[in-house]
Enzyme design. Structure first.
Site, PDB file in Angstrom:
ATOM      1  CG  ASP A 116      -0.519  14.341 -17.456  1.00 16.43           C
ATOM      2  OD1 ASP A 116      -0.618  15.126 -16.498  1.00 16.43           O
ATOM      3  OD2 ASP A 116      -0.338  14.712 -18.631  1.00 16.43           O
TER       4      ASP A 116
ATOM      5  CG  ASP B 246      -1.895   1.047   1.272  1.00 17.48           C
ATOM      6  OD1 ASP B 246      -2.901   0.875   0.562  1.00 17.48           O
ATOM      7  OD2 ASP B 246      -1.699   2.066   1.963  1.00 17.48           O
ATOM      8  CB  ILE B 247       1.505   3.949  -2.419  1.00 14.86           C
ATOM      9  CG1 ILE B 247       2.106   2.934  -3.411  1.00 14.86           C
ATOM     10  CG2 ILE B 247       2.263   5.274  -2.471  1.00 14.86           C
ATOM     11  CD1 ILE B 247       3.543   2.547  -3.159  1.00 14.86           C
TER      12      ILE B 247
ATOM     13  CG  ASP C 207      -4.975   6.327  -0.452  1.00 16.18           C
ATOM     14  OD1 ASP C 207      -3.897   5.739  -0.639  1.00 16.18           O
ATOM     15  OD2 ASP C 207      -5.726   6.074   0.516  1.00 16.18           O
TER      16      ASP C 207
ATOM     17  CD  GLU D 183       2.271  16.799 -20.849  1.00 11.47           C
ATOM     18  OE1 GLU D 183       1.277  16.184 -21.253  1.00 11.47           O
ATOM     19  OE2 GLU D 183       2.173  17.898 -20.279  1.00 11.47           O
TER      20      GLU D 183
ATOM     21  CG  HIS E 250       3.737  16.238 -17.509  1.00 13.80           C
ATOM     22  ND1 HIS E 250       3.759  17.515 -16.985  1.00 13.80           N
ATOM     23  CD2 HIS E 250       2.430  15.938 -17.671  1.00 13.80           C
ATOM     24  CE1 HIS E 250       2.511  17.961 -16.840  1.00 13.80           C
ATOM     25  NE2 HIS E 250       1.681  17.020 -17.239  1.00 13.80           N
TER      26      HIS E 250
HETATM   27 ZN   LIG Z   1      -1.105  20.049 -18.306  1.00 18.40          ZN
END
Ligand SMILES: [Zn+2]
Length: 316
Positions: free
Chosen positions: A199, A41-42, A301, A170, A124
């Site tokens: 992203d 779990d992060i 999360d 980006e 990015h």
């Molecule tokens: Zn953007």
């Protein structure tokens, strides 16, 4: 994520995708994979702490982390130190764009298999000029960073090689990721078994979108969200508007998740995701208010955990 008018046309090779999916399915049926530990779990607190650091970096550097501005290089330096300390082999790749030096940060995990089969995970790191860029794209950058740090903490020895990347410029038109892909040989491109892109993963009025470029990779994400009782959708909004497009154009299998940008949430989605119908997913998209308050912690999360799950699953 770049503006709509800058999007790259992304042609999806549906036949080869379907073939890849069927081959993958057949392989799984014939030879059961060896048991592997589940992804950890992060900690969303750790991801939020990274976002606060990126906010501080912007505030100390004129309010943004944009290509060509000091806040971008300071963002690269902040991530590089964490990855170096965790035992990654890092490289800062430089390129020129618009009279300014751009930077990509690439971090290879020394444990695990050979680079002949590489799973890449990227996001990015640059903001637009008008804000700190915390949802776009501190969120993906921090989720990928904490996943990389979890790989180190777990001393993961995956079957495949793992490479993480944070792209520059980006917002100028996927410049950093395209520069990176162009710097690879044909063999090096072929060795990338999948590129995963993140992203905008903490949009305040969050949608739960999964890229639909590759059926097998898509399923890794949709199944995971399903196990958390969250119905995902594909998004017409993301299209060729982030760095996965640089890889897809070179024939690499791509995937990822996304919580929405400036498009508007529908009634049905609002019911499904407990959001606000008729409001944009991210009302601060490319605006000055994209700061640490512009984050849906639940979405951040879940998506951070989804990144780790996909990395564990696809590299094993
Ligand atoms: Zn953007």
């Amino acid at each position: 994520m770049i503006r709509k008018e800058k999007r790259r046309t992304l042609i999806i090779a549906s036949a080869s995708t379907a073939l890849a999916a069927s081959l993958l399915g057949a392989g799984a049926a014939q030879a059961a994979k060896p048991e592997q530990a589940a992804a950890p779990d992060i900690s969303v607190d750790a991801v939020q702490k990274d976002l606060k650091e990126l906010q501080s970096v912007a505030e100390a550097n004129g309010g943004n982390r944009a290509h060509g501005e000091p806040g971008f290089k300071a963002s690269i330096d902040f991530l590089k130190k964490k990855l170096d300390d965790a035992g990654f082999k890092t490289e800062v790749q430089e390129f020129d764009h618009g009279g300014a030096t751009g930077y990509n940060l690439v971090a290879d995990w020394p444990g695990g298999g050979s680079a002949d089969e590489t799973v890449m995970v990227g996001s990015h790191l640059d903001s637009v000029g008008s804000g700190a860029g915390i949802n776009d794209n501190g969120s993906g950058s921090a989720g990928v960073l904490e996943t990389a740090l979890a790989v180190s903490a777990e001393k993961l020895e995956p079957k495949k090689h793992l490479r993480f990347a944070w792209w520059g410029a980006e917002e100028q038109g996927l410049v950093g990721s395209q520069h990176y892909v162009d710097s690879l040989s044909q063999d090096e491109v072929k060795n990338i078994s999948a590129y995963l892109n993140f992203d905008m993963i903490g949009s305040p009025n969050a949608g739960y979108f999964v890229y639909d470029d590759d059926a097998a990779v898509q399923k890794v994400f949709t199944d995971w969200f399903k196990s958390k009782d969250i119905k995902t959708e594909t998004s017409a909004e993301v299209g060729g508007r982030s760095d996965h497009a640089s890889f897809a154009a070179a024939g690499v299998t791509v995937g990822g998740t996304f919580t929405g940008a400036g498009d508007t949430m529908t009634e049905e989605q609002a019911k499904q995701w407990d959001g606000q119908a008729g409001e944009p997913y991210d009302k601060c998209y490319h605006s000055e208010c994209d700061d640490v308050s512009n984050i849906n912690e639940k979405a951040l999360d879940l998506n951070s955990d989804a990144i780790a799950h996909a990395v564990w699953e696809l590299s094993s």
